[in-house]
Design a protein around this motif. Structure first.
Motif, PDB file in Angstrom:
ATOM      1  N   ARG A  50      -4.273   7.207 -23.772  1.00 59.09           N
ATOM      2  CA  ARG A  50      -3.948   7.992 -23.001  1.00 59.09           C
ATOM      3  C   ARG A  50      -4.310   9.599 -23.675  1.00 59.09           C
ATOM      4  NH1 ARG A  50      -0.105  11.754 -24.478  1.00 59.09           N
ATOM      5  NH2 ARG A  50       0.398  13.283 -22.758  1.00 59.09           N
ATOM      6  N   ASP A  55       8.183   9.023 -30.722  1.00 59.05           N
ATOM      7  CA  ASP A  55       8.611   8.650 -32.029  1.00 59.05           C
ATOM      8  C   ASP A  55      10.164   8.853 -32.170  1.00 59.05           C
ATOM      9  OD1 ASP A  55       6.163   8.328 -32.988  1.00 59.05           O
ATOM     10  OD2 ASP A  55       5.929   9.940 -34.453  1.00 59.05           O
ATOM     11  N   ASP A  79      -1.057   8.247 -31.776  1.00 63.88           N
ATOM     12  CA  ASP A  79      -0.853   8.231 -30.141  1.00 63.88           C
ATOM     13  C   ASP A  79      -0.238   6.838 -29.663  1.00 63.88           C
ATOM     14  OD1 ASP A  79      -2.566  10.762 -30.028  1.00 63.88           O
ATOM     15  OD2 ASP A  79      -4.470   9.517 -30.394  1.00 63.88           O
TER      16      ASP A  79
HETATM   17  N1  LIG Z   1       4.049  11.622 -33.647  1.00 62.89           N
HETATM   18  C1  LIG Z   1       3.787  12.638 -34.267  1.00 62.89           C
HETATM   19  N2  LIG Z   1       4.364  13.405 -35.291  1.00 62.89           N
HETATM   20  C2  LIG Z   1       3.681  14.393 -35.952  1.00 62.89           C
HETATM   21  N3  LIG Z   1       2.605  14.984 -35.445  1.00 62.89           N
HETATM   22  C3  LIG Z   1       1.695  14.644 -34.317  1.00 62.89           C
HETATM   23  C4  LIG Z   1       2.439  13.210 -33.654  1.00 62.89           C
HETATM   24  N4  LIG Z   1       1.607  12.886 -32.684  1.00 62.89           N
HETATM   25  C5  LIG Z   1       0.597  13.868 -32.719  1.00 62.89           C
HETATM   26  N5  LIG Z   1       0.644  14.724 -33.636  1.00 62.89           N
HETATM   27  C6  LIG Z   1      -0.036  15.965 -33.573  1.00 62.89           C
HETATM   28  O1  LIG Z   1      -0.405  16.547 -32.992  1.00 62.89           O
HETATM   29  C7  LIG Z   1      -1.480  16.892 -32.593  1.00 62.89           C
HETATM   30  C8  LIG Z   1      -2.023  16.450 -31.142  1.00 62.89           C
HETATM   31  O2  LIG Z   1      -2.173  15.195 -31.106  1.00 62.89           O
HETATM   32  P1  LIG Z   1      -3.023  14.444 -29.876  1.00 62.89           P
HETATM   33  O3  LIG Z   1      -4.155  14.703 -29.932  1.00 62.89           O
HETATM   34  O4  LIG Z   1      -2.648  13.054 -29.966  1.00 62.89           O
HETATM   35  O5  LIG Z   1      -2.290  14.955 -28.742  1.00 62.89           O
HETATM   36  P2  LIG Z   1      -2.383  14.527 -27.145  1.00 62.89           P
HETATM   37  O6  LIG Z   1      -1.661  13.152 -27.047  1.00 62.89           O
HETATM   38  O7  LIG Z   1      -3.585  14.729 -26.734  1.00 62.89           O
HETATM   39  O8  LIG Z   1      -1.052  15.712 -26.753  1.00 62.89           O
HETATM   40  P3  LIG Z   1       0.266  15.607 -25.766  1.00 62.89           P
HETATM   41  O9  LIG Z   1       1.125  14.134 -26.180  1.00 62.89           O
HETATM   42  O10 LIG Z   1       0.731  16.971 -25.905  1.00 62.89           O
HETATM   43  O11 LIG Z   1      -0.349  15.486 -24.447  1.00 62.89           O
HETATM   44  C9  LIG Z   1      -2.322  16.479 -33.654  1.00 62.89           C
HETATM   45  O12 LIG Z   1      -2.698  17.511 -34.742  1.00 62.89           O
HETATM   46  C10 LIG Z   1      -1.511  15.212 -34.304  1.00 62.89           C
HETATM   47  O13 LIG Z   1      -1.746  15.215 -35.844  1.00 62.89           O
END
Ligand SMILES: Nc1ncnc2c1ncn2[C@@H]1O[C@H](COP(=O)(O)OP(=O)(O)OP(=O)(O)O)[C@@H](O)[C@H]1O
Ligand SMILES: Nc1nc2c(c(=O)[nH]1)N(C=O)[C@@H](CNc1ccc(C(=O)N[C@@H](CCC(=O)O)C(=O)O)cc1)CN2
Length: 212
Positions: A146, A159, A194
Protein backbone atom coordinates in the motif's frame (compact mmCIF):
# COMPACT_ATOMS: atom_id res chain seq x y z
CA UNK A 1 20.53 -4.38 -6.85
CA UNK A 2 17.44 -3.72 -4.84
CA UNK A 3 18.78 -4.95 -1.49
CA UNK A 4 21.61 -2.42 -1.69
CA UNK A 5 19.42 0.49 -2.50
CA UNK A 6 19.76 3.11 0.21
CA UNK A 7 16.92 4.79 2.09
CA UNK A 8 17.29 8.00 0.17
CA UNK A 9 16.63 6.37 -3.17
CA UNK A 10 13.71 4.38 -1.70
CA UNK A 11 12.17 7.65 -0.50
CA UNK A 12 12.71 9.19 -3.91
CA UNK A 13 11.13 6.20 -5.56
CA UNK A 14 8.12 6.31 -3.25
CA UNK A 15 7.76 10.02 -3.93
CA UNK A 16 7.68 9.40 -7.68
CA UNK A 17 5.15 6.59 -7.22
CA UNK A 18 2.99 8.92 -5.08
CA UNK A 19 3.02 11.67 -7.70
CA UNK A 20 2.10 9.23 -10.47
CA UNK A 21 -0.63 7.52 -8.43
CA UNK A 22 -2.15 10.83 -7.32
CA UNK A 23 -2.22 12.08 -10.90
CA UNK A 24 -3.89 8.89 -12.09
CA UNK A 25 -6.53 9.04 -9.37
CA UNK A 26 -7.14 12.77 -9.91
CA UNK A 27 -7.71 12.13 -13.60
CA UNK A 28 -10.63 9.73 -13.02
CA UNK A 29 -13.79 11.57 -14.07
CA UNK A 30 -15.92 12.91 -11.17
CA UNK A 31 -19.02 11.06 -12.25
CA UNK A 32 -17.13 7.76 -12.50
CA UNK A 33 -15.60 8.30 -9.08
CA UNK A 34 -19.04 8.87 -7.64
CA UNK A 35 -20.50 5.70 -9.17
CA UNK A 36 -17.47 3.60 -8.23
CA UNK A 37 -17.45 4.98 -4.69
CA UNK A 38 -21.06 3.96 -4.19
CA UNK A 39 -20.43 0.48 -5.60
CA UNK A 40 -17.38 0.00 -3.39
CA UNK A 41 -19.31 1.21 -0.31
CA UNK A 42 -22.04 -1.32 -1.08
CA UNK A 43 -19.44 -4.08 -1.46
CA UNK A 44 -17.83 -3.06 1.83
CA UNK A 45 -21.20 -3.00 3.62
CA UNK A 46 -22.06 -6.46 2.25
CA UNK A 47 -18.74 -7.80 3.42
CA UNK A 48 -19.15 -6.29 6.90
CA UNK A 49 -22.63 -7.73 7.12
CA UNK A 50 -21.47 -11.17 5.99
CA UNK A 51 -19.07 -11.35 8.92
CA UNK A 52 -21.47 -9.82 11.41
CA UNK A 53 -19.16 -6.90 12.15
CA UNK A 54 -20.25 -4.56 14.94
CA UNK A 55 -17.64 -1.79 14.54
CA UNK A 56 -15.29 -0.47 11.91
CA UNK A 57 -12.73 2.30 11.51
CA UNK A 58 -13.10 4.43 8.42
CA UNK A 59 -11.44 7.48 6.94
CA UNK A 60 -13.34 10.51 5.70
CA UNK A 61 -12.32 11.15 2.12
CA UNK A 62 -10.28 14.06 0.81
CA UNK A 63 -8.90 14.98 -2.61
CA UNK A 64 -9.93 12.36 -5.19
CA UNK A 65 -10.11 9.47 -2.73
CA UNK A 66 -12.86 6.90 -2.87
CA UNK A 67 -15.79 8.60 -1.17
CA UNK A 68 -16.70 6.70 2.01
CA UNK A 69 -19.81 8.73 2.87
CA UNK A 70 -22.27 5.96 1.96
CA UNK A 71 -20.45 3.39 4.03
CA UNK A 72 -20.36 5.65 7.07
CA UNK A 73 -24.08 6.33 6.77
CA UNK A 74 -24.81 2.63 6.20
CA UNK A 75 -22.98 1.93 9.47
CA UNK A 76 -25.11 4.46 11.35
CA UNK A 77 -28.37 3.18 9.86
CA UNK A 78 -27.49 -0.39 10.73
CA UNK A 79 -26.35 0.22 14.28
CA UNK A 80 -22.61 -0.39 13.83
CA UNK A 81 -20.06 1.61 15.77
CA UNK A 82 -18.43 3.93 13.24
CA UNK A 83 -14.92 4.94 14.29
CA UNK A 84 -13.15 7.89 12.66
CA UNK A 85 -9.52 8.89 13.31
CA UNK A 86 -8.18 12.33 14.15
CA UNK A 87 -4.61 13.18 13.14
CA UNK A 88 -2.15 14.48 15.70
CA UNK A 89 0.09 16.25 13.24
CA UNK A 90 3.14 16.70 15.47
CA UNK A 91 3.41 13.05 16.43
CA UNK A 92 2.06 11.77 13.11
CA UNK A 93 -0.31 9.63 15.18
CA UNK A 94 -4.07 9.19 15.27
CA UNK A 95 -6.65 9.09 18.04
CA UNK A 96 -9.98 7.41 17.49
CA UNK A 97 -13.54 8.60 18.08
CA UNK A 98 -16.95 6.96 17.80
CA UNK A 99 -19.07 9.09 15.48
CA UNK A 100 -22.87 9.11 15.20
CA UNK A 101 -23.50 12.15 13.06
CA UNK A 102 -21.76 14.39 10.49
CA UNK A 103 -22.08 17.26 12.97
CA UNK A 104 -19.46 15.64 15.16
CA UNK A 105 -16.86 16.22 12.43
CA UNK A 106 -14.99 19.36 11.40
CA UNK A 107 -12.06 20.07 9.04
CA UNK A 108 -8.73 19.29 10.69
CA UNK A 109 -5.15 18.51 9.64
CA UNK A 110 -4.78 18.57 5.85
CA UNK A 111 -8.38 19.80 5.54
CA UNK A 112 -9.67 16.27 6.19
CA UNK A 113 -12.97 16.05 8.10
CA UNK A 114 -12.10 14.87 11.59
CA UNK A 115 -13.91 14.23 14.86
CA UNK A 116 -14.39 17.38 16.88
CA UNK A 117 -12.99 16.37 20.29
CA UNK A 118 -15.47 18.67 22.05
CA UNK A 119 -18.39 16.74 20.56
CA UNK A 120 -17.34 13.19 19.77
CA UNK A 121 -16.52 10.37 22.16
CA UNK A 122 -12.83 9.44 22.16
CA UNK A 123 -12.01 5.76 22.41
CA UNK A 124 -9.46 4.21 24.70
CA UNK A 125 -7.97 1.84 22.16
CA UNK A 126 -6.63 -0.46 24.85
CA UNK A 127 -10.25 -1.28 25.61
CA UNK A 128 -12.18 -0.58 22.44
CA UNK A 129 -10.55 -1.67 19.21
CA UNK A 130 -12.29 -1.51 15.82
CA UNK A 131 -13.23 -4.97 14.50
CA UNK A 132 -12.19 -3.92 10.99
CA UNK A 133 -9.89 -1.12 9.80
CA UNK A 134 -10.43 0.47 6.37
CA UNK A 135 -7.27 2.07 5.10
CA UNK A 136 -6.96 4.84 2.50
CA UNK A 137 -4.28 4.69 -0.15
CA UNK A 138 -2.86 6.13 -3.33
CA UNK A 139 -2.08 2.70 -4.78
CA UNK A 140 -2.31 -0.97 -3.84
CA UNK A 141 -0.65 -4.13 -5.14
CA UNK A 142 -1.73 -7.78 -5.15
CA UNK A 143 0.68 -8.73 -2.40
CA UNK A 144 -0.80 -6.30 0.09
CA UNK A 145 1.52 -3.41 -0.66
CA UNK A 146 0.00 0.00 0.00
CA UNK A 147 1.25 3.45 -0.88
CA UNK A 148 0.03 6.25 1.41
CA UNK A 149 0.69 9.97 1.47
CA UNK A 150 3.90 9.42 3.38
CA UNK A 151 2.94 10.51 6.89
CA UNK A 152 3.29 6.98 8.24
CA UNK A 153 0.02 7.48 10.16
CA UNK A 154 -1.49 4.11 9.39
CA UNK A 155 1.81 2.26 9.81
CA UNK A 156 2.29 3.77 13.27
CA UNK A 157 -1.29 2.98 14.16
CA UNK A 158 -0.71 -0.61 13.02
CA UNK A 159 2.28 -0.80 15.39
CA UNK A 160 0.16 0.44 18.27
CA UNK A 161 -2.49 -2.19 17.62
CA UNK A 162 0.20 -4.87 17.27
CA UNK A 163 1.26 -4.10 20.85
CA UNK A 164 -2.29 -4.42 22.07
CA UNK A 165 -2.74 -7.74 20.24
CA UNK A 166 0.68 -9.12 21.11
CA UNK A 167 -0.73 -11.38 23.84
CA UNK A 168 -2.37 -13.43 21.08
CA UNK A 169 -5.73 -13.55 22.89
CA UNK A 170 -7.64 -12.04 20.00
CA UNK A 171 -7.17 -11.78 16.24
CA UNK A 172 -5.72 -8.63 14.78
CA UNK A 173 -8.44 -6.67 12.93
CA UNK A 174 -8.50 -7.13 9.16
CA UNK A 175 -6.61 -4.28 7.45
CA UNK A 176 -8.63 -3.47 4.36
CA UNK A 177 -7.71 -1.07 1.56
CA UNK A 178 -10.59 0.83 0.07
CA UNK A 179 -10.11 2.34 -3.37
CA UNK A 180 -10.86 2.29 -7.07
CA UNK A 181 -9.98 -0.61 -9.33
CA UNK A 182 -7.76 1.91 -11.18
CA UNK A 183 -5.53 2.15 -8.11
CA UNK A 184 -4.06 -1.35 -8.50
CA UNK A 185 -0.42 -1.20 -9.51
CA UNK A 186 2.09 -3.94 -10.30
CA UNK A 187 4.19 -3.37 -7.21
CA UNK A 188 4.29 -0.68 -4.56
CA UNK A 189 7.73 0.03 -3.10
CA UNK A 190 7.55 -1.28 0.44
CA UNK A 191 9.81 -0.83 3.46
CA UNK A 192 10.04 -2.98 6.57
CA UNK A 193 7.81 -0.66 8.63
CA UNK A 194 5.04 -0.65 6.00
CA UNK A 195 2.00 -2.62 7.11
CA UNK A 196 0.52 -4.92 4.48
CA UNK A 197 -3.18 -4.96 3.80
CA UNK A 198 -5.19 -8.17 3.91
CA UNK A 199 -7.64 -7.30 1.15
CA UNK A 200 -8.81 -4.44 -1.03
CA UNK A 201 -12.42 -3.48 -1.70
CA UNK A 202 -13.15 -1.63 -4.94
CA UNK A 203 -16.20 -1.08 -7.14
CA UNK A 204 -15.68 -4.67 -8.31
CA UNK A 205 -15.89 -6.09 -4.81
CA UNK A 206 -13.67 -7.72 -2.21
CA UNK A 207 -10.28 -9.10 -3.19
CA UNK A 208 -7.94 -10.77 -0.75
CA UNK A 209 -4.28 -9.94 -1.31
CA UNK A 210 -1.70 -12.69 -1.82
CA UNK A 211 0.82 -13.68 0.83
CA UNK A 212 4.11 -11.78 0.53
N1 LIG B 1 5.73 2.33 12.45
C1 LIG B 1 6.46 3.42 12.30
N2 LIG B 1 7.13 3.95 13.33
C2 LIG B 1 7.87 5.05 13.19
N3 LIG B 1 8.00 5.72 12.02
C3 LIG B 1 7.36 5.26 10.98
C4 LIG B 1 6.55 4.09 11.06
N4 LIG B 1 6.02 3.88 9.85
C5 LIG B 1 6.46 4.87 9.06
N5 LIG B 1 7.28 5.69 9.72
C6 LIG B 1 7.93 6.87 9.14
O1 LIG B 1 6.94 7.69 8.55
C7 LIG B 1 7.38 8.20 7.29
C8 LIG B 1 6.42 7.86 6.17
O2 LIG B 1 6.30 6.48 6.03
P1 LIG B 1 5.67 5.82 4.72
O3 LIG B 1 6.35 6.34 3.51
O4 LIG B 1 5.62 4.35 4.92
O5 LIG B 1 4.20 6.43 4.79
P2 LIG B 1 2.84 5.96 4.14
O6 LIG B 1 2.54 4.55 4.51
O7 LIG B 1 2.88 6.32 2.72
O8 LIG B 1 1.89 6.97 4.91
P3 LIG B 1 0.45 6.87 5.58
O9 LIG B 1 0.43 5.63 6.44
O10 LIG B 1 0.38 8.12 6.38
O11 LIG B 1 -0.50 6.82 4.48
C9 LIG B 1 8.76 7.61 7.06
O12 LIG B 1 9.67 8.62 7.37
C10 LIG B 1 8.84 6.46 8.02
O13 LIG B 1 10.16 6.26 8.45
N1 LIG C 1 -8.80 10.51 4.09
C1 LIG C 1 -7.57 10.26 4.56
N2 LIG C 1 -7.29 10.50 5.83
C2 LIG C 1 -6.03 10.27 6.29
C3 LIG C 1 -5.02 9.80 5.44
C4 LIG C 1 -5.36 9.56 4.08
O1 LIG C 1 -4.53 9.13 3.26
N3 LIG C 1 -6.63 9.80 3.70
N4 LIG C 1 -3.77 9.58 5.94
C5 LIG C 1 -2.99 8.50 5.58
O2 LIG C 1 -2.01 8.21 6.16
C6 LIG C 1 -3.36 10.38 7.08
C7 LIG C 1 -3.06 11.79 6.59
N5 LIG C 1 -1.87 11.77 5.86
C8 LIG C 1 -1.41 12.75 5.01
C9 LIG C 1 -0.06 12.88 4.82
C10 LIG C 1 0.44 13.87 4.00
C11 LIG C 1 -0.41 14.72 3.31
C12 LIG C 1 0.11 15.77 2.41
O3 LIG C 1 -0.59 16.71 2.06
N6 LIG C 1 1.34 15.67 1.95
C13 LIG C 1 1.90 16.61 1.01
C14 LIG C 1 3.30 16.28 0.69
C15 LIG C 1 4.22 16.58 1.81
C16 LIG C 1 5.62 16.29 1.41
O4 LIG C 1 6.12 16.93 0.48
O5 LIG C 1 6.20 15.38 2.01
C17 LIG C 1 1.11 16.56 -0.31
O6 LIG C 1 0.63 15.46 -0.68
O7 LIG C 1 1.03 17.61 -0.94
C18 LIG C 1 -1.77 14.58 3.49
C19 LIG C 1 -2.27 13.59 4.33
C20 LIG C 1 -4.43 10.30 8.11
N7 LIG C 1 -5.75 10.58 7.57
Amino acid sequence: MEQFENRYTIMERKKAERTAAAMRRDSLPDQQRKVWSEAACTAAADWLESRNTRSFMIYTSFRSELDTQRLIEWGWHNGLKVIVPRCLFQERSMELFAIDDWQELKPGAYGILEPDPTQARMLDIDKEVPEVVFVPGLAFDRKGGRLGYGGGYYDRFHDRLALIFSDGKADFPPWIGLGYEAQWVKAVTMELHDARIDAVITERGFKKTLPK
